[in-house]
Design an enzyme around this catalytic site. Structure first.
Site, PDB file in Angstrom:
ATOM      1  CG  HIS A  15       0.357   6.213  -0.497  1.00  0.00           C
ATOM      2  ND1 HIS A  15      -0.769   6.859  -0.930  1.00  0.00           N
ATOM      3  CD2 HIS A  15       0.024   5.641   0.681  1.00  0.00           C
ATOM      4  CE1 HIS A  15      -1.741   6.669  -0.045  1.00  0.00           C
ATOM      5  NE2 HIS A  15      -1.289   5.924   0.933  1.00  0.00           N
ATOM      6  CD  GLU A  33      -4.546   6.494   2.372  1.00  0.00           C
ATOM      7  OE1 GLU A  33      -4.298   5.272   2.510  1.00  0.00           O
ATOM      8  OE2 GLU A  33      -3.672   7.376   2.440  1.00  0.00           O
ATOM      9  CG  HIS A  63      -1.661   1.244   1.481  1.00  0.00           C
ATOM     10  ND1 HIS A  63      -2.962   1.462   1.092  1.00  0.00           N
ATOM     11  CD2 HIS A  63      -1.259   2.384   2.098  1.00  0.00           C
ATOM     12  CE1 HIS A  63      -3.327   2.679   1.459  1.00  0.00           C
ATOM     13  NE2 HIS A  63      -2.310   3.269   2.075  1.00  0.00           N
ATOM     14  CD  GLU A  64       2.369   3.502   3.772  1.00  0.00           C
ATOM     15  OE1 GLU A  64       2.741   4.576   3.271  1.00  0.00           O
ATOM     16  OE2 GLU A  64       1.360   3.418   4.490  1.00  0.00           O
TER      17      GLU A  64
HETATM   18 ZN   LIG Z   1      -2.184   5.225   2.722  1.00  0.00          ZN
END
Ligand SMILES: [Zn+2]
Length: 410
Positions: free
Chosen positions: A280, A354, A276-277
């Protein structure tokens, strides 16, 4: 516009903001007892869920108390000529505009700290303690406070002094130089935050060799993400809440995992959080965020430059002599409805980011471990499973758990 009208506008802004804020908190609190969506049935067991509801209710009641107290103090300060009093103390000590401003803000911040410290102390050692989150010792609490003060004095004081110096020297054009300064500091902070600021408060150690590191490395290689800096931070010395974050870019980029995260999550779940990071990063969210906040700062400073020379903006907070520092406070309050709107927009963008990062983790790794890790993280922070949509719209930088899980399951 005359001073008296502006004064009433300032009072009105403070009161209306309080009402909107409290109204949203109230709407949100009314949903604490709603039934949980079926997808989230396995986050808590019955007893834990009762505890999480108690936690939210306790915080809700406490927030009424602190918000009301802060409104009353602020209004009293304005109505009783508090700013004039502080300004005259500062003017008695020095006649130099930079020194006066530093003393002025110094006194206000010390006063504010004296009034708010009991609340943060109560929050940490009574509320967080009661619900088992707090790991901070009283000694650490005060050391943190002292370090925070030292940083504010050096960084905040330095930047404020420079801004007033720009103003003395360039007049209304001060905003351009201030903008360059603020942009440079925020870029620098983003790059070196983990290296310069975090070590003041926490210990960071490189993630040790082993199966977790291998698994992370394998994932990073697969998505073509060069990852040299994975650090574990000792978050457990303050709180049981777990977290992971990404900072910097280019060669300075690094991933920081809380030791609490490593203890609570399975290896597969940690890699999912990391994916997930990485999402980003790959979707350039960090660059977008910095660019956007720099543009926003420029806009705010430009608007400030239009109003700063207007004596009414100073006089409206009750001082008798217009000054840069008094105008800064007046402007700060008058501008706050606009900054509420910009922060709302920033939150909307952040929530969209997100979802994109979740999608990235789903596409390049797997959605199931991310879902279970999000559930565990929500559980460990006793987060709200049934927030009110209006509250989410205004305040949430991340979509609520149920929305993220539904998105991951598509
Ligand atoms: Zn996030």
């Amino acid at each position: 516009m005359n001073t008296q009208t502006l004064f009433y506008i300032i009072i009105a802004i403070l009161v209306i903001q309080f009402i909107i804020d409290r109204g949203l908190e109230y709407l949100n609190a009314k949903r604490y007892n709603d039934s949980i969506p079926p997808e989230l049935n396995d986050v808590f067991d019955r007893e834990e869920y009762r505890k999480s509801q108690e936690y939210k209710k306790t915080n809700y009641k406490f927030s009424w108390f602190t918000a009301t107290f802060s409104l009353i103090i602020t209004l009293a300060f304005l109505l009783l000529g508090g700013f004039e009093w502080v300004d005259s103390i500062a003017r008695n000590i020095s006649s130099h505009p930079i020194v006066i401003a530093l003393i002025f803000f110094g006194i206000i911040m010390i006063g504010n700290d004296i009034l708010t410290t009991p609340f943060s102390y109560y929050r940490t050692f009574v509320i967080e303690e009661e619900f088992g989150f707090n790991k901070t010792s009283k000694k650490l609490f005060w050391i943190d406070k002292a370090k925070g003060w030292l940083m504010t004095i050096i960084l905040g004081g330095g930047i404020l002094a420079l801004i007033i110096w720009f103003f003395e020297w360039a007049g209304s054009n001060f905003w351009i130089y201030t903008w360059i300064l603020v942009a440079a500091v925020s870029l620098f902070m983003n790059l070196f935050y983990s290296r310069l600021i975090v070590p003041i408060f926490n210990k960071q150690t490189p993630l040790e060799d082993g199966s977790l590191k291998d698994m992370i490395q394998a994932y990073a290689n697969k998505v073509g993400f060069e990852i040299k800096n994975i650090f574990v931070i000792d978050g457990s010395k303050r709180s049981t809440k777990a977290n992971a974050y990404f900072s910097g870019f280019g060669r300075e980029k690094r991933i920081t995992l809380y030791d609490t995260l490593i203890n609570d999550l399975e290896e597969e779940e940690i890699v999912a959080v990391l994916a997930h990071e990485v999402g980003h990063y790959k979707r350039k969210h960090i660059i977008y965020n910095i660019t956007l906040s720099i543009l926003l700062t420029g806009l705010t400073l430009y608007i400030l430059s239009i109003f700063i020379n207007n004596p009414e903006v100073s006089l409206a907070i009750g001082v008798s002599q217009p000054s840069f520092h008094a105008a800064l406070i007046g402007f700060g309050i008058l501008y706050s409805p606009i900054s509420e709107i910009t922060s709302l927009v920033m939150n909307m963008i952040s929530r969209a980011f997100e979802y994109q990062a979740d999608d990235y983790a789903k596409d390049t790794f797997s959605s199931q471990p991310l879902i279970s890790s999000l559930k565990k993280l929500s559980k460990s922070s006793l987060s709200n499973l049934t927030p009110h949509p209006a509250y989410v719209f205004m305040h949430y930088s991340h979509p609520p758990l149920i929305a993220r899980i539904r998105n991951l399951k598509v």
